[in-house]
Design a protein around this motif. Structure first.
Motif, mmCIF file in Angstrom:
data_model
loop_
_atom_site.group_PDB
_atom_site.id
_atom_site.type_symbol
_atom_site.label_atom_id
_atom_site.label_comp_id
_atom_site.label_asym_id
_atom_site.label_seq_id
_atom_site.Cartn_x
_atom_site.Cartn_y
_atom_site.Cartn_z
ATOM 1 N N ILE A 91 -9.041 -12.508 -11.591
ATOM 2 C CA ILE A 91 -9.653 -11.182 -11.576
ATOM 3 C C ILE A 91 -10.109 -10.848 -12.990
ATOM 4 N N PRO A 92 -11.403 -10.582 -13.210
ATOM 5 C CA PRO A 92 -11.914 -10.327 -14.558
ATOM 6 C C PRO A 92 -11.209 -9.156 -15.237
ATOM 7 N N ASN A 93 -11.166 -9.220 -16.555
ATOM 8 C CA ASN A 93 -10.622 -8.141 -17.385
ATOM 9 C C ASN A 93 -9.156 -7.850 -17.066
ATOM 10 N N SER A 94 -8.400 -8.889 -16.684
ATOM 11 C CA SER A 94 -6.991 -8.698 -16.361
ATOM 12 C C SER A 94 -6.263 -10.027 -16.496
ATOM 13 N N ASN A 95 -4.953 -9.990 -16.340
ATOM 14 C CA ASN A 95 -4.157 -11.217 -16.317
ATOM 15 C C ASN A 95 -3.666 -11.491 -14.893
ATOM 16 N N ARG A 96 -4.533 -11.216 -13.919
ATOM 17 C CA ARG A 96 -4.179 -11.367 -12.520
ATOM 18 C C ARG A 96 -5.125 -12.341 -11.820
ATOM 19 N N MET A 97 -4.654 -12.858 -10.695
ATOM 20 C CA MET A 97 -5.520 -13.645 -9.820
ATOM 21 C C MET A 97 -5.215 -13.269 -8.382
ATOM 22 N N VAL A 98 -6.101 -13.698 -7.482
ATOM 23 C CA VAL A 98 -5.922 -13.435 -6.059
ATOM 24 C C VAL A 98 -6.057 -14.743 -5.296
ATOM 25 N N THR A 99 -5.255 -14.898 -4.255
ATOM 26 C CA THR A 99 -5.367 -16.042 -3.358
ATOM 27 C C THR A 99 -5.525 -15.532 -1.927
ATOM 28 N N VAL A 100 -6.256 -16.287 -1.098
ATOM 29 C CA VAL A 100 -6.376 -15.978 0.321
ATOM 30 C C VAL A 100 -6.029 -17.226 1.109
ATOM 31 N N SER A 101 -5.549 -17.018 2.333
ATOM 32 C CA SER A 101 -4.973 -18.137 3.071
ATOM 33 C C SER A 101 -5.255 -18.051 4.558
ATOM 34 N N TRP A 102 -5.061 -19.210 5.206
ATOM 35 C CA TRP A 102 -5.144 -19.247 6.661
ATOM 36 C C TRP A 102 -4.002 -18.482 7.319
ATOM 37 N N ASP A 103 -2.994 -18.080 6.539
ATOM 38 C CA ASP A 103 -1.911 -17.278 7.110
ATOM 39 C C ASP A 103 -2.286 -15.795 7.215
ATOM 40 N N LYS A 104 -3.558 -15.468 6.951
ATOM 41 C CA LYS A 104 -4.142 -14.129 7.064
ATOM 42 C C LYS A 104 -3.775 -13.207 5.895
ATOM 43 N N LYS A 105 -3.129 -13.735 4.867
ATOM 44 C CA LYS A 105 -2.688 -12.898 3.760
ATOM 45 C C LYS A 105 -3.562 -13.066 2.514
ATOM 46 N N MET A 106 -3.834 -11.944 1.862
ATOM 47 C CA MET A 106 -4.420 -11.912 0.527
ATOM 48 C C MET A 106 -3.312 -11.487 -0.432
ATOM 49 N N VAL A 107 -3.128 -12.251 -1.512
ATOM 50 C CA VAL A 107 -2.015 -12.016 -2.433
ATOM 51 C C VAL A 107 -2.545 -11.940 -3.865
ATOM 52 N N ALA A 108 -2.094 -10.922 -4.611
ATOM 53 C CA ALA A 108 -2.415 -10.800 -6.037
ATOM 54 C C ALA A 108 -1.197 -11.224 -6.843
ATOM 55 N N TRP A 109 -1.449 -11.995 -7.908
ATOM 56 C CA TRP A 109 -0.384 -12.570 -8.724
ATOM 57 C C TRP A 109 -0.573 -12.184 -10.186
ATOM 58 N N ASP A 110 0.534 -12.110 -10.913
ATOM 59 C CA ASP A 110 0.500 -11.967 -12.366
ATOM 60 C C ASP A 110 0.451 -13.375 -12.957
ATOM 61 N N LEU A 111 -0.608 -13.683 -13.705
ATOM 62 C CA LEU A 111 -0.780 -15.026 -14.247
ATOM 63 C C LEU A 111 0.284 -15.388 -15.283
ATOM 64 N N GLU A 112 0.819 -14.395 -15.982
ATOM 65 C CA GLU A 112 1.800 -14.677 -17.026
ATOM 66 C C GLU A 112 3.194 -14.922 -16.458
ATOM 67 N N THR A 113 3.603 -14.121 -15.475
ATOM 68 C CA THR A 113 4.960 -14.219 -14.943
ATOM 69 C C THR A 113 5.046 -15.007 -13.651
ATOM 70 N N GLY A 114 3.929 -15.133 -12.926
ATOM 71 C CA GLY A 114 3.941 -15.786 -11.629
ATOM 72 C C GLY A 114 4.422 -14.894 -10.505
ATOM 73 N N HIS A 115 4.676 -13.612 -10.798
ATOM 74 C CA HIS A 115 5.180 -12.691 -9.796
ATOM 75 C C HIS A 115 4.056 -12.198 -8.887
ATOM 76 N N VAL A 116 4.420 -11.915 -7.639
ATOM 77 C CA VAL A 116 3.484 -11.298 -6.701
ATOM 78 C C VAL A 116 3.369 -9.819 -7.026
ATOM 79 N N LEU A 117 2.146 -9.337 -7.218
ATOM 80 C CA LEU A 117 1.905 -7.920 -7.521
ATOM 81 C C LEU A 117 1.730 -7.112 -6.247
ATOM 82 N N TRP A 118 1.025 -7.649 -5.293
ATOM 83 C CA TRP A 118 0.886 -7.048 -3.969
ATOM 84 C C TRP A 118 0.396 -8.105 -3.004
ATOM 85 N N LYS A 119 0.624 -7.876 -1.742
ATOM 86 C CA LYS A 119 0.061 -8.736 -0.711
ATOM 87 C C LYS A 119 -0.275 -7.894 0.505
#
Length: 393
Positions: A91-119
């Protein structure tokens, strides 16, 4: 047609001892590093974090952040998905990323800690995702509803849901870098541009591709869209001039022996990269509409390609479980490339940057009267795209 149909199989070069290998040239005319990235096929690989890192995701339900210099893993992201991760994006201008999956979930992650921010769980198998240039909005495609979801990047809240956007599976969706609209392509062979402010499809194109449209990408100025197809071709669409309405797209062909799976344009639109089921990455000169070089080494179909901002690095992912990073900075010195350039013509104009004063080349694909700064000055400038989120529906 069978998208997996290819001819002579290629023998992949295996990395030694785990994570990554040093620069090598055995299977390619350019230096390449190999990341033994995942235990299953790699579905996407994206240069990110000012091209210092690579994000990869896989059918093994994990994502990994890699350091480009050492090509060692910095962080692995696991535990949030139960099925194939189809796409990932920083995600631009942040230290986050997003993943999407066949399990129907979109998940945002903290790139530094590896923690899930929301799903958030959406209404179908998620096949693609993209982030707006300012990092505020996310778009993803869902199957079998042939739907598009626009969500808040900060919370995952669904802001807009477009059902039955296409007649068949949406294979990829992408934000326009310069305006509040989303391009989507589909197995129904159509292209649609959805305007977030008007809340409707403002452009709908019957592409004349002969098979599924598997991927798409914008030029950085939003004037051109490139589409990749299982019909083994790519097409360029001039969205600004609108010539496609009467003339269709400009076809780039004879670049691959198998179905084309993905494509990406460099920031200055001087380089186009495409990946294919024939296990190769092709590099193109968009100005002359010609293929300049083929990168070989993957042992299975290429699922994704990414370019660094300066166009010197190409990252490719494959179903073979590897990510390859190709150093194409000096490819102009390869005899094959030199010969093709001479045959195809230069196809560029030389302009002077109004900011730094240095000369810079401009592809014919870019509108020269609107382009007044070199790519380096444009990259240093803050983004000008500030879309308003669409209303919640």
């Amino acid at each position: 047609m069978d998208p997996l149909s290819v001819e002579e199989p290629l023998v992949a070069e295996e990395p030694q001892g785990g994570g990554a290998a040093g620069w090598r040239n055995r299977d390619s005319q350019v230096p390449v590093k190999v990341l033994n990235a995942h235990s299953d096929g790699v579905t996407a690989a994206r240069l990110c974090c000012s091209d210092r890192c690579i994000l990869s995701c896989s059918s093994d339900c994990s994502a990994t952040l890699w350091d480009v210099e050492s090509l060692q893993p910095l962080r692995t992201f696991t535990g949030a998905h139960s099925r194939t991760i189809s796409e990932c994006e920083a995600i631009p201008n942040s230290n986050r990323m997003v993943t999407v999956s066949w399990d129907k979930k979109m998940v945002a992650w903290d790139l530094e800690t590896g923690h899930v921010l929301w799903k958030t769980k959406l209404g179908g198998l998620l096949t693609s995702c993209s982030c707006s240039a300012d990092g505020r909005l996310l778009v993803c495609a869902a199957e079998p509803q042939n739907a598009v979801y626009v969500c808040s990047a900060s919370s995952g809240q669904t802001l807009h849901h477009i059902s039955n956007h296409h007649r068949s599976t949406i294979t990829q969706c992408r934000f326009d870098p310069q305006s509040p609209r989303v391009a989507s392509v589909s197995a129904d062979r159509s292209i649609k541009l959805w305007d977030l402010q008007a809340q409707k499809a403002t452009v709908s194109i019957s592409s004349n591709h002969g098979n599924v449209i598997s991927g798409c990408c914008f030029s950085s100025n939003g004037h051109f869209l490139c589409t990749a197809s299982w019909d083994k071709s790519l097409k360029l669409w001039d969205l600004q001039a609108g010539q496609f309405r009467s003339q269709g797209g400009t076809t780039l062909q004879r670049g691959h022996e198998g179905s084309v799976s993905c494509c990406v344009l460099s920031a200055d639109a001087a380089l186009l990269a495409s990946g294919s089921y024939d296990r190769t990455v092709a590099l193109w000169d968009p100005s002359s509409l010609s293929r300049t070089l083929v990168l070989k080494g993957h042992s299975d179909w290429v699922t994704d390609v990414s370019l660094s901002a300066d166009g010197k690095l190409v990252a490719s992912s494959s179903k073979d479980g590897c990510v390859r990073v190709w150093d194409v900075e000096n490819m102009e010195n390869i005899p094959e490339v030199m010969q093709r350039k001479r045959a195809g013509g230069a196809g560029v104009h030389i302009l002077q940057c109004e900011e730094c004063g240095k000369p810079f080349p401009v592809s014919r694909l870019l509108t020269s009267d609107l382009l007044t700064r070199c790519v380096f000055c444009r990259l240093r400038a803050p983004p000008t795209y500030r879309p308003q989120p669409p209303p919640v529906t």
